[in-house]
Design a protein around this motif. Structure first.
Motif, PDB file in Angstrom:
ATOM      1  N   PHE A 105       6.626 -64.042 -34.734  1.00  0.00           N
ATOM      2  CA  PHE A 105       5.611 -63.110 -35.219  1.00  0.00           C
ATOM      3  C   PHE A 105       5.722 -62.891 -36.727  1.00  0.00           C
ATOM      4  N   ILE A 135       4.024 -55.730 -38.119  1.00  0.00           N
ATOM      5  CA  ILE A 135       4.061 -56.257 -36.749  1.00  0.00           C
ATOM      6  C   ILE A 135       4.271 -55.111 -35.765  1.00  0.00           C
ATOM      7  N   TYR A 147       4.604 -70.603 -31.579  1.00  0.00           N
ATOM      8  CA  TYR A 147       3.649 -69.507 -31.746  1.00  0.00           C
ATOM      9  C   TYR A 147       2.295 -70.084 -32.096  1.00  0.00           C
TER      10      TYR A 147
END
Length: 272
Positions: free
Chosen positions: A162, A176, A59
């Motif tokens: 995330f 999120i 990420y």
């Protein structure tokens, strides 16, 4: 309590929706363009703010400024990469895919479309796009889905990536939003089932997203749940931040649809 609707009710509901959709789509001042050309044009060196290559499974997050452009490109082969975003000034405002679909009467996000926040404002404009193969319905992978699909006890996945990115931003997993999956050719068949239409992809695809507000944007480079490849095989994805330049007064994304124009009016009002 679940209520089973008759075929007649379903057909009547569909007819009503299609009539509203037709009216919404007809009220569009400009026709949307075709796909962007391949290969992607070179970005002048003095316009590159930052370039990041996100390895498969990993990420990355970045802050972008208004009118900067994020080019996301498949320079190393196919991958699906998901993104979420928050308003940098007020991170309770975040990406909202249901509103993006509802306000534009389509799940087909491509060049000329915009992506809305949960405050009815425009977060991104899609200024270039070679595929139109982006998924705003299914969402990203989870630990359970990748473990079951690839037969491993742990593999990096969209949800966990995330969560890590949100934590580094001082946010919680509750903050999120639903993720937009780029280069995920998900479509819906006549029976309402999701399917993967790889014919929509063109090889070294790219998309350019212009930021319409200052934002924190997080990316996750992990396989999509519907990717038919039985092997966990995410390739590196390149994200390039391109320096801001003011859009023209007749900019396509700002003027193509009535919904986009209202969204940009909300942006302008919030900036007062």
């Amino acid at each position: 309590m679940h209520i089973r609707r008759s075929a007649e009710d379903i057909a009547a509901n569909r007819a009503r929706y299609e009539e509203h959709q037709k009216k919404g789509l007809e009220f569009a001042p400009k026709a949307l363009p075709g796909k962007s050309p391949l290969p992607a044009a070179e970005i002048p060196a003095d316009k590159i703010v930052h370039r990041e290559v996100i390895p498969g499974g990993w990420y990355w997050w970045t802050k972008v400024k208004t009118n900067e452009v994020l080019r996301v490109s498949l320079d190393a082969g196919f991958s699906t990469i998901a993104l979420v975003a928050w308003n940098a000034a007020d991170r309770t405002e975040r990406l909202n895919l249901p509103d993006t679909v509802k306000l534009q009467w389509t799940t087909g996000l491509s060049k000329g479309r915009v992506i809305f926040s949960d405050m009815g404002r425009v977060m991104f404009s899609i200024v270039e796009d070679t595929s139109g193969a982006h998924d705003c319905l299914v969402g990203g992978s989870t630990l359970a889905s990748v473990s079951a699909k690839y037969g491993v006890p742990y593999a990096r996945n969209t949800r966990d990536n995330f969560v890590i990115a949100a934590t580094k931003l001082g946010l919680d997993k509750r903050d999120i939003p639903a993720a937009l999956s780029l280069f995920a050719p998900v479509r819906v068949d006549a029976e309402g089932q999701f399917f993967w239409n790889a014919d929509l992809l063109n090889g070294a695809d790219y998309i350019e997203l212009r930021a319409e507000m200052d934002m924190h944007v997080a990316f996750s480079n992990a396989p999509h749940p519907l990717d038919p490849n039985p092997v966990y095989a995410s390739n590196p994805v390149t994200v390039t931040r391109i320096a801001a330049s003011a859009p023209a007064a007749d900019d396509l994304c700002r003027t193509a649809t009535a919904e986009a124009m209202r969204g940009f009016e909300n942006n302008a009002f919030a900036a007062l």
